[in-house]
Design a protein around this motif. Sequence first.
Motif, mmCIF file in Angstrom:
data_model
loop_
_atom_site.group_PDB
_atom_site.id
_atom_site.type_symbol
_atom_site.label_atom_id
_atom_site.label_comp_id
_atom_site.label_asym_id
_atom_site.label_seq_id
_atom_site.Cartn_x
_atom_site.Cartn_y
_atom_site.Cartn_z
ATOM 1 N N ILE A 93 26.067 -20.830 13.060
ATOM 2 C CA ILE A 93 26.762 -19.721 12.402
ATOM 3 C C ILE A 93 28.033 -19.408 13.198
ATOM 4 N N PRO A 94 29.022 -18.774 12.560
ATOM 5 C CA PRO A 94 30.262 -18.480 13.292
ATOM 6 C C PRO A 94 30.011 -17.519 14.459
ATOM 7 N N VAL A 95 30.576 -17.861 15.605
ATOM 8 C CA VAL A 95 30.494 -16.989 16.790
ATOM 9 C C VAL A 95 31.921 -16.700 17.255
ATOM 10 N N MET A 96 32.236 -15.418 17.426
ATOM 11 C CA MET A 96 33.561 -15.019 17.925
ATOM 12 C C MET A 96 33.420 -14.284 19.243
ATOM 13 N N GLY A 97 34.458 -14.345 20.053
ATOM 14 C CA GLY A 97 34.495 -13.537 21.269
ATOM 15 C C GLY A 97 35.590 -12.499 21.163
ATOM 16 N N VAL A 98 35.790 -11.734 22.239
ATOM 17 C CA VAL A 98 36.843 -10.720 22.244
ATOM 18 C C VAL A 98 38.092 -11.177 22.989
ATOM 19 N N VAL A 99 37.993 -12.294 23.731
ATOM 20 C CA VAL A 99 39.109 -12.695 24.589
ATOM 21 C C VAL A 99 40.282 -13.246 23.760
ATOM 22 N N ILE A 100 39.988 -14.130 22.806
ATOM 23 C CA ILE A 100 41.072 -14.747 22.028
ATOM 24 C C ILE A 100 41.833 -13.695 21.204
ATOM 25 N N PRO A 101 41.124 -12.820 20.473
ATOM 26 C CA PRO A 101 41.868 -11.788 19.737
ATOM 27 C C PRO A 101 42.722 -10.907 20.662
ATOM 28 N N GLY A 102 42.174 -10.547 21.827
ATOM 29 C CA GLY A 102 42.930 -9.712 22.766
ATOM 30 C C GLY A 102 44.144 -10.443 23.311
ATOM 31 N N ALA A 103 43.955 -11.713 23.668
ATOM 32 C CA ALA A 103 45.069 -12.503 24.215
ATOM 33 C C ALA A 103 46.190 -12.639 23.181
ATOM 34 N N ARG A 104 45.813 -12.931 21.948
ATOM 35 C CA ARG A 104 46.829 -13.140 20.909
ATOM 36 C C ARG A 104 47.625 -11.853 20.657
ATOM 37 N N ALA A 105 46.929 -10.724 20.624
ATOM 38 C CA ALA A 105 47.620 -9.448 20.407
ATOM 39 C C ALA A 105 48.614 -9.168 21.528
ATOM 40 N N ALA A 106 48.243 -9.512 22.757
ATOM 41 C CA ALA A 106 49.147 -9.272 23.886
ATOM 42 C C ALA A 106 50.375 -10.179 23.796
ATOM 43 N N VAL A 107 50.158 -11.432 23.419
ATOM 44 C CA VAL A 107 51.276 -12.375 23.282
ATOM 45 C C VAL A 107 52.243 -11.874 22.205
ATOM 46 N N GLU A 108 51.692 -11.326 21.139
ATOM 47 C CA GLU A 108 52.547 -10.784 20.069
ATOM 48 C C GLU A 108 53.263 -9.500 20.505
ATOM 49 N N VAL A 118 43.349 -6.297 32.828
ATOM 50 C CA VAL A 118 42.373 -5.668 33.726
ATOM 51 C C VAL A 118 40.974 -5.978 33.212
ATOM 52 N N GLY A 119 40.030 -6.235 34.130
ATOM 53 C CA GLY A 119 38.667 -6.587 33.717
ATOM 54 C C GLY A 119 37.703 -6.572 34.890
ATOM 55 N N THR A 120 36.512 -7.106 34.653
ATOM 56 C CA THR A 120 35.522 -7.195 35.736
ATOM 57 C C THR A 120 35.902 -8.333 36.684
ATOM 58 N N ASP A 121 35.209 -8.384 37.811
ATOM 59 C CA ASP A 121 35.388 -9.469 38.773
ATOM 60 C C ASP A 121 35.265 -10.837 38.119
ATOM 61 N N ALA A 122 34.200 -11.035 37.334
ATOM 62 C CA ALA A 122 33.930 -12.363 36.770
ATOM 63 C C ALA A 122 35.007 -12.765 35.773
ATOM 64 N N THR A 123 35.427 -11.830 34.923
ATOM 65 C CA THR A 123 36.461 -12.132 33.937
ATOM 66 C C THR A 123 37.760 -12.520 34.639
ATOM 67 N N VAL A 124 38.137 -11.728 35.640
ATOM 68 C CA VAL A 124 39.395 -12.002 36.340
ATOM 69 C C VAL A 124 39.294 -13.301 37.139
ATOM 70 N N GLN A 125 38.161 -13.498 37.816
ATOM 71 C CA GLN A 125 38.006 -14.728 38.606
ATOM 72 C C GLN A 125 37.978 -15.979 37.723
ATOM 73 N N SER A 126 37.480 -15.834 36.501
ATOM 74 C CA SER A 126 37.453 -16.996 35.602
ATOM 75 C C SER A 126 38.872 -17.388 35.177
ATOM 76 N N GLY A 127 39.806 -16.433 35.249
ATOM 77 C CA GLY A 127 41.183 -16.703 34.838
ATOM 78 C C GLY A 127 41.299 -17.055 33.363
ATOM 79 N N MET A 128 40.269 -16.718 32.584
ATOM 80 C CA MET A 128 40.200 -17.136 31.195
ATOM 81 C C MET A 128 41.326 -16.528 30.349
ATOM 82 N N TYR A 129 41.659 -15.255 30.580
ATOM 83 C CA TYR A 129 42.764 -14.655 29.820
ATOM 84 C C TYR A 129 44.072 -15.412 30.084
ATOM 85 N N THR A 130 44.310 -15.732 31.357
ATOM 86 C CA THR A 130 45.541 -16.465 31.689
ATOM 87 C C THR A 130 45.555 -17.820 30.993
#
Lengths: 273, 273
Positions: A93-108, A118-130
């Motif tokens: 079934i379709p699975v969505m996260g919150v990172v891609i929508p947030g990243a795209r809105a910021a780029v726009e 800004v985020g938790t330790d794990a989110t920031v350390q993963s560098g996933m938003y970047t």
Amino acid sequence: MENRKTAPVGVFDSGVGGLTVAREISRQLPNENIVYFGDTARVPYGSKSQNTIIRFSEQIIRFLKTKDVKAIVIACNTASALALDAVRDEFDIPVMGVVIPGARAAVEATKNRKVGVVGTDATVQSGMYTKIIHGMAPDVEVIEKACPLFVPLVEEGFKEHVVTREVIEYYLESMRNTDIDAMILGCTHYPLLRSKIREYMGDRIQIVNPAYETAMDLKKLLREMDMENDGETVQHSRYSFYVSDAAEKFRKFANTVMPFDVPTTNVVNIEEF
Amino acid sequence: MENRKTAPVGVFDSGVGGLTVAREISRQLPNENIVYFGDTARVPYGSKSQNTIIRFSEQIIRFLKTKDVKAIVIACNTASALALDAVRDEFDIPVMGVVIPGARAAVEATKNRKVGVVGTDATVQSGMYTKIIHGMAPDVEVIEKACPLFVPLVEEGFKEHVVTREVIEYYLESMRNTDIDAMILGCTHYPLLRSKIREYMGDRIQIVNPAYETAMDLKKLLREMDMENDGETVQHSRYSFYVSDAAEKFRKFANTVMPFDVPTTNVVNIEEF
């Protein structure tokens, strides 16, 4: 797929934070039924490893599928960043996260091509938003900052306490001294501090709330797949809430976030899934 | 039982807090080997239910027994309060908690028969300190207060930050306005804020650190059972550290607490035990 229209949307988080996403979905897709799961027995995810977070996410998706959900929203930045790719390939079934929508809105949103996260330790350390922002727009500079005390402050009800202003300054002073013009609230708890963060960061910086963008994306996805609930067959119990522990504490917090009464929360032994 | 003398003592906690207990054991019983387990994948215990905490404690004790420990110290107030009775009956080696030693020290310290207790939500809600103190001395009045932000502040390294002073005041102002003359630090993280708490509460109130009392009790227990390590057979690796997740973060924090270098931390999949 007609019968899928009235099926609920599954939303999950490590705890209460994802309620800000469920709240946005209830605002923007008022006809949709929601089954929410908060992993309160194993919260927080922010300090756990990728393997652990994938395993926990798989268990939760297996549980949500028993509730016959038509789509799943991972309403947790850490799990979106670390588990989305793995579980997308695994489930039908379709699975969505919150990172891609947030990243795209910021780029726009960014004019000068400089974005803060800004985020938790794990989110920031993963560098996933970047990584995701650079996949969309390689020219955008991204400055990430972990703010681990924001979650406990929100959960302790310190939104209006003077300490919260000082902790915001402690974490965000260096961010304010850059020339970013957009900043992503990269943790689902942070929208509950949005007005204080906005006040500190000033009008120059546009605050991006991925919960809002995710609800917009979900709407688009359901429409494209012809799974939008047309509202004619709304069930009696439109929103149901499940947790892995401490149901009453969750219920109380949920009632401070959701714009309607949350009368009951059910406990699930999630390790069995 | 001669061969038991050199066997290690097992010490466990939901995370890093129990290191303050391991530190006291290393100070007061310098010949003892220690195997420490921190349940960093499932921290914090403070918001979890009794059944969950008993299940987690059983898994950890089964793991520690694979390391051939001669006795176990539950270096976590929440687990001591909620799981000690259950696991004591279940396992064939001595198991101690931190609540009873802390309670007894406070009963001995108080002159005016009024004792304060600070701890996590779960410890305070369980009322276990009050029950145990009343079992020892029914005339002692006990005032308990949950201070949920103390743990994240310690873990974020905020010990010296002005915010910590304000949060201490927020939680402890009502306690200071009572006439208690002894106060138990009912969470293993709190000794790391001891000097700030003492400064705020003043000299009138004796601060009881259950970690110290527990190490004293362990010494007594090992002596009585003729299991004290006589120091002649100290092994090379005297202290070993295991966690359920995020080993490197644990190791770094352990190096700020322990009076010796913690070179390695090993990850264990605790749900398998």
